[in-house]
Scaffold this motif. Structure first.
Motif, PDB file in Angstrom:
ATOM      1  N   UNK A 105      40.621  43.588  42.697  1.00 48.76           N
ATOM      2  CA  UNK A 105      42.011  42.911  43.205  1.00 48.76           C
ATOM      3  C   UNK A 105      42.469  42.264  42.258  1.00 48.76           C
ATOM      4  N   UNK A 106      44.035  42.278  42.418  1.00 53.37           N
ATOM      5  CA  UNK A 106      45.003  41.416  41.138  1.00 53.37           C
ATOM      6  C   UNK A 106      45.101  42.585  40.091  1.00 53.37           C
ATOM      7  N   UNK A 107      44.297  43.527  39.825  1.00 54.38           N
ATOM      8  CA  UNK A 107      44.364  44.391  38.493  1.00 54.38           C
ATOM      9  C   UNK A 107      44.859  45.498  38.945  1.00 54.38           C
ATOM     10  N   UNK A 108      45.361  46.416  37.863  1.00 53.05           N
ATOM     11  CA  UNK A 108      45.546  47.953  37.936  1.00 53.05           C
ATOM     12  C   UNK A 108      44.537  48.435  37.800  1.00 53.05           C
ATOM     13  N   UNK A 109      44.501  49.927  38.064  1.00 53.14           N
ATOM     14  CA  UNK A 109      43.590  50.880  37.767  1.00 53.14           C
ATOM     15  C   UNK A 109      42.974  50.694  36.452  1.00 53.14           C
ATOM     16  N   UNK A 110      43.718  50.566  35.311  1.00 50.28           N
ATOM     17  CA  UNK A 110      43.413  50.862  34.118  1.00 50.28           C
ATOM     18  C   UNK A 110      42.948  49.288  33.606  1.00 50.28           C
ATOM     19  N   UNK A 111      43.427  48.150  34.195  1.00 51.65           N
ATOM     20  CA  UNK A 111      42.678  46.756  34.065  1.00 51.65           C
ATOM     21  C   UNK A 111      41.334  46.693  34.365  1.00 51.65           C
ATOM     22  N   UNK A 112      41.275  47.405  35.770  1.00 46.89           N
ATOM     23  CA  UNK A 112      39.971  47.302  36.457  1.00 46.89           C
ATOM     24  C   UNK A 112      38.922  47.915  35.567  1.00 46.89           C
ATOM     25  N   UNK A 113      39.474  49.130  35.320  1.00 52.15           N
ATOM     26  CA  UNK A 113      38.360  50.060  34.417  1.00 52.15           C
ATOM     27  C   UNK A 113      38.190  49.222  32.879  1.00 52.15           C
ATOM     28  N   UNK A 114      38.980  48.802  32.330  1.00 52.76           N
ATOM     29  CA  UNK A 114      38.587  48.196  31.086  1.00 52.76           C
ATOM     30  C   UNK A 114      37.870  47.107  31.139  1.00 52.76           C
ATOM     31  N   UNK A 115      38.155  46.145  32.208  1.00 50.43           N
ATOM     32  CA  UNK A 115      37.265  44.921  32.568  1.00 50.43           C
ATOM     33  C   UNK A 115      35.434  45.213  32.842  1.00 50.43           C
TER      34      UNK A 115
ATOM     35  N   UNK B 267      34.027  48.016  32.147  1.00 52.37           N
ATOM     36  CA  UNK B 267      33.502  48.716  30.867  1.00 52.37           C
ATOM     37  C   UNK B 267      33.219  47.520  30.009  1.00 52.37           C
ATOM     38  N   UNK B 268      34.042  46.452  29.947  1.00 46.12           N
ATOM     39  CA  UNK B 268      33.940  45.151  28.868  1.00 46.12           C
ATOM     40  C   UNK B 268      32.623  44.623  29.509  1.00 46.12           C
ATOM     41  N   UNK B 269      32.625  44.387  30.743  1.00 50.11           N
ATOM     42  CA  UNK B 269      31.412  43.541  31.260  1.00 50.11           C
ATOM     43  C   UNK B 269      30.238  44.406  31.095  1.00 50.11           C
ATOM     44  N   UNK B 270      30.051  45.499  31.061  1.00 50.31           N
ATOM     45  CA  UNK B 270      28.909  46.321  31.036  1.00 50.31           C
ATOM     46  C   UNK B 270      28.583  46.197  29.575  1.00 50.31           C
ATOM     47  N   UNK B 271      29.493  46.541  28.697  1.00 49.38           N
ATOM     48  CA  UNK B 271      29.069  46.216  27.158  1.00 49.38           C
ATOM     49  C   UNK B 271      28.507  44.946  26.873  1.00 49.38           C
ATOM     50  N   UNK B 272      29.299  43.773  27.406  1.00 52.69           N
ATOM     51  CA  UNK B 272      29.035  42.637  26.859  1.00 52.69           C
ATOM     52  C   UNK B 272      27.568  42.329  27.481  1.00 52.69           C
ATOM     53  N   UNK B 273      27.316  42.764  28.628  1.00 55.41           N
ATOM     54  CA  UNK B 273      25.972  42.677  29.186  1.00 55.41           C
ATOM     55  C   UNK B 273      24.782  43.366  28.378  1.00 55.41           C
TER      56      UNK B 273
ATOM     57  N   UNK C 299      38.868  41.520  22.150  1.00 56.18           N
ATOM     58  CA  UNK C 299      38.466  41.959  23.556  1.00 56.18           C
ATOM     59  C   UNK C 299      37.929  40.850  24.506  1.00 56.18           C
ATOM     60  N   UNK C 300      37.052  39.745  23.895  1.00 54.77           N
ATOM     61  CA  UNK C 300      36.714  38.526  24.851  1.00 54.77           C
ATOM     62  C   UNK C 300      38.210  37.853  25.188  1.00 54.77           C
ATOM     63  N   UNK C 301      39.079  37.788  24.439  1.00 55.23           N
ATOM     64  CA  UNK C 301      40.230  37.142  24.865  1.00 55.23           C
ATOM     65  C   UNK C 301      40.900  38.001  26.138  1.00 55.23           C
ATOM     66  N   UNK C 302      41.156  39.404  25.877  1.00 50.30           N
ATOM     67  CA  UNK C 302      41.713  40.279  27.028  1.00 50.30           C
ATOM     68  C   UNK C 302      40.770  40.013  28.335  1.00 50.30           C
ATOM     69  N   UNK C 303      39.632  39.844  28.240  1.00 51.23           N
ATOM     70  CA  UNK C 303      38.382  39.871  29.250  1.00 51.23           C
ATOM     71  C   UNK C 303      38.815  38.631  30.034  1.00 51.23           C
ATOM     72  N   UNK C 304      39.130  37.471  29.266  1.00 52.61           N
ATOM     73  CA  UNK C 304      39.263  36.255  30.047  1.00 52.61           C
ATOM     74  C   UNK C 304      40.619  36.339  30.666  1.00 52.61           C
ATOM     75  N   UNK C 305      41.836  36.878  30.179  1.00 55.56           N
ATOM     76  CA  UNK C 305      43.104  36.793  30.993  1.00 55.56           C
ATOM     77  C   UNK C 305      42.772  37.900  31.997  1.00 55.56           C
TER      78      UNK C 305
END
Length: 95
Positions: free
Chosen positions: A31-41, A43-49, A64-70
């Motif tokens: 919700x609130x994100x584009x497809x590309x932003x959703x995919x990026x977030x 994938x970032x969350x998976x990598x962070x975990x 990447x951390x800054x972009x994930x927070x945004x």
């Protein structure tokens, strides 16, 4: 074709949190994100975990951390607004 792919566990968790929706093309999004932003977030969350649990040595960059927070903030603002609206509708329907 760009598509948000989730595991069954991820999909269940996002649905429970009311975090999933579809865009104007019918593609699954956070919700609130584009497809590309959703995919990026996602994938970032998976990598962070993976990094935090020791199954990966690839540390997220500060950028990447800054972009994930945004993106999380953007997502949460819309998600919470939708939940507030939904709760408002439920309360007014009962009166």
């Amino acid at each position: 074709m760009t598509e948000l792919l989730l595991t069954d566990e991820e999909e269940a968790r996002y649905r429970e949190q009311r975090s999933l929706s579809t865009d104007e093309d019918g593609k699954k999004i956070l919700v609130g994100l584009t497809v590309e932003e959703s995919i990026w977030l996602v994938e970032h969350n998976r990598g962070d975990i993976a990094y935090r649990t020791g199954s990966s040595t690839e540390r997220p960059t500060e950028e990447d951390k800054r972009r994930a927070r945004e993106l999380r903030d953007k997502h949460e603002i819309v998600r919470l607004a939708m939940l507030g609206f939904r709760n408002h509708v439920l309360r007014t329907d009962r009166t």
